[in-house]
Write a protein that holds these residues in place. Structure first.
Motif, mmCIF file in Angstrom:
data_model
loop_
_atom_site.group_PDB
_atom_site.id
_atom_site.type_symbol
_atom_site.label_atom_id
_atom_site.label_comp_id
_atom_site.label_asym_id
_atom_site.label_seq_id
_atom_site.Cartn_x
_atom_site.Cartn_y
_atom_site.Cartn_z
ATOM 1 N N GLU A 74 0.825 -1.211 0.000
ATOM 2 C CA GLU A 74 0.000 0.000 0.000
ATOM 3 C C GLU A 74 0.857 1.256 0.000
ATOM 4 O O GLU A 74 0.523 2.258 -0.641
ATOM 5 N N SER A 75 1.983 1.206 0.697
ATOM 6 C CA SER A 75 2.849 2.388 0.772
ATOM 7 C C SER A 75 3.533 2.683 -0.560
ATOM 8 O O SER A 75 3.992 3.805 -0.780
ATOM 9 N N THR A 76 3.600 1.675 -1.441
ATOM 10 C CA THR A 76 4.232 1.910 -2.740
ATOM 11 C C THR A 76 3.263 2.461 -3.784
ATOM 12 O O THR A 76 3.698 2.915 -4.843
ATOM 13 N N LEU A 77 1.971 2.439 -3.504
ATOM 14 C CA LEU A 77 0.992 2.843 -4.522
ATOM 15 C C LEU A 77 1.221 4.259 -5.050
ATOM 16 O O LEU A 77 1.094 4.489 -6.268
ATOM 17 N N PRO A 78 1.561 5.245 -4.194
ATOM 18 C CA PRO A 78 1.851 6.574 -4.753
ATOM 19 C C PRO A 78 3.032 6.578 -5.711
ATOM 20 O O PRO A 78 3.089 7.415 -6.615
ATOM 21 N N ARG A 85 -12.418 1.182 -5.103
ATOM 22 C CA ARG A 85 -11.544 0.590 -4.078
ATOM 23 C C ARG A 85 -10.240 1.375 -3.917
ATOM 24 O O ARG A 85 -9.251 0.868 -3.409
ATOM 25 N N GLY A 86 -10.254 2.621 -4.379
ATOM 26 C CA GLY A 86 -9.050 3.435 -4.278
ATOM 27 C C GLY A 86 -7.938 3.000 -5.198
ATOM 28 O O GLY A 86 -6.781 3.407 -5.029
ATOM 29 N N ASP A 87 -8.248 2.186 -6.213
ATOM 30 C CA ASP A 87 -7.244 1.618 -7.106
ATOM 31 C C ASP A 87 -7.064 2.540 -8.307
ATOM 32 O O ASP A 87 -7.951 2.647 -9.158
ATOM 33 N N PHE A 88 -5.893 3.160 -8.418
ATOM 34 C CA PHE A 88 -5.677 4.116 -9.503
ATOM 35 C C PHE A 88 -5.765 3.453 -10.877
ATOM 36 O O PHE A 88 -6.122 4.098 -11.865
ATOM 37 N N PHE A 97 3.732 4.041 -7.805
ATOM 38 C CA PHE A 97 3.182 3.535 -9.060
ATOM 39 C C PHE A 97 2.359 4.618 -9.757
ATOM 40 O O PHE A 97 2.573 4.901 -10.939
ATOM 41 N N SER A 98 1.422 5.203 -9.034
ATOM 42 C CA SER A 98 0.527 6.179 -9.664
ATOM 43 C C SER A 98 1.252 7.454 -10.056
ATOM 44 O O SER A 98 0.817 8.169 -10.955
ATOM 45 N N GLY A 99 2.383 7.732 -9.396
ATOM 46 C CA GLY A 99 3.156 8.925 -9.712
ATOM 47 C C GLY A 99 4.296 8.685 -10.677
ATOM 48 O O GLY A 99 5.125 9.571 -10.885
ATOM 49 N N ASP A 100 4.366 7.480 -11.260
ATOM 50 C CA ASP A 100 5.407 7.158 -12.246
ATOM 51 C C ASP A 100 6.810 7.354 -11.682
ATOM 52 O O ASP A 100 7.698 7.875 -12.355
ATOM 53 N N ARG A 101 7.032 6.888 -10.463
ATOM 54 C CA ARG A 101 8.332 7.043 -9.808
ATOM 55 C C ARG A 101 9.142 5.769 -10.052
ATOM 56 O O ARG A 101 9.377 4.952 -9.157
ATOM 57 N N PHE A 102 9.577 5.603 -11.271
ATOM 58 C CA PHE A 102 10.185 4.355 -11.697
ATOM 59 C C PHE A 102 11.510 4.066 -10.996
ATOM 60 O O PHE A 102 11.818 2.916 -10.684
ATOM 61 N N ALA A 103 12.308 5.090 -10.753
ATOM 62 C CA ALA A 103 13.616 4.875 -10.124
ATOM 63 C C ALA A 103 13.455 4.310 -8.717
ATOM 64 O O ALA A 103 14.148 3.362 -8.325
#
Length: 304
Positions: free
Chosen positions: A23-27, A186-189, A29-35
């Motif tokens: 759950e803590s990684t979802l931002p 369900r809060g799923d981006f 993923f949704s923010g395209d923080r690939f590094a």
């Protein structure tokens, strides 16, 4: 991501701990923080494999992580690995609507690989499977059905089937109207869906059939208030707008839009071949490049 005791020895991962870590990684993923994800994902995937051996709750966490990983790998054009992750997510899923979201990403993967007929057929088969009664449908059901129809439309328009593309888009719009607004069930981006998302995809279809004037007209009508669609869909639309300006030979506006995307999604933009194609044509029509344009070319990966 596994908890660590004071003595430095890692504890065995738990379902609760791995679920919270996911759950803590979802931002990211949704923010395209690939590094950041490239560092976090390997240990998280390892822990998810360990807890999946302990029962259905652990497997459910791995299903969700495999789904997200497959989406990320598709985004970064690692297609074979994406196929493996998405296939595992689908095989292990016990949730029909989550499975439909995974299939939507599989359709996107097929689109990026140019396998248009397969993408359309898969999307329509699953759309038929999950089609809800709109008067009673939940947001999750509307989103699952709507996204599969959007994938079918995207495949059809690229495969020179405009009638099929428009039919699928019309049904997707019905789901969006029933949804009433942009909403992430369900809060799923990944399941964010609504009228704005459909409007973006309608403009995308117009660009595929080389109607830049219509793209700009449709873009001007897209509402900006309320919840936004996912950053990927918004930025993908902005690439269509940049392409429309480029085809209209308004290169200054094209560069302005590309610079805006770079500011908002610096890790996403280098993975977009579409952006390289657009900016490559801009450069071809310029005798000299400003320092800002050279920086943009470097960020996108266009040789100058």
């Amino acid at each position: 991501m596994a908890p660590v005791r004071v003595d430095g020895v890692a504890d065995e991962p738990t379902v609760h701990g791995v679920r919270e870590a996911l759950e803590s990684t979802l931002p990211l993923f949704s923010g395209d923080r690939f590094a950041e994800l490239s560092v976090i994902l390997p240990p998280l995937l390892r822990d998810a494999d360990l807890i999946a051996e302990n029962g259905p709750e652990g497997r459910a966490v791995r299903v969700r992580l495999s789904q997200l990983t497959g989406w990320l790998l598709t985004q970064t054009r690692q297609f074979d690995a994406a196929d493996v992750a998405l296939s595992r997510s689908l095989e292990e899923s016990s949730d029909r609507l989550q499975a439909a979201a995974t299939v939507s990403t599989q359709c996107w993967l097929l689109l990026r690989r140019g396998r248009l007929a397969e993408a359309r057929e898969l999307a329509m088969r699953w759309a038929d499977e999950v089609e809800p009664r709109i008067s009673r449908a939940t947001p999750a059901e509307l989103s699952a059905w709507g996204w599969l129809l959007l994938r079918a439309s995207a495949a059809a328009i690229r495969d020179n089937r405009p009638g099929d593309a428009e039919d699928a888009l019309r049904y997707a719009n019905s789901a969006a109207v029933a949804m009433g607004r942009e909403f992430a069930p369900r809060g799923d981006f990944l399941q964010a869906f609504g009228p704005v998302t459909v409007a973006l995809k309608r403009a995308e279809n117009a660009m595929i059939v080389d109607k830049p004037d219509l793209v700009l007209k449709l873009s001007a009508r897209i509402p900006t208030g309320g919840m936004r669609p996912t950053s990927n869909n918004r930025n993908r639309h902005l690439l269509d707008v940049a392409e429309a300006y480029a085809r209209s030979r308004d290169y200054a506006k094209t560069v302005e839009i590309l610079r805006g995307i770079r500011a908002d999604a610096p890790q996403w933009l280098p993975h977009q071949r579409y952006a390289r194609d657009i900016f490559g044509r801009v450069i071809a029509h310029r005798r000299t490049l400003t320092s800002e344009m050279r920086e943009l070319a470097d960020a996108i990966g266009v040789p100058v």
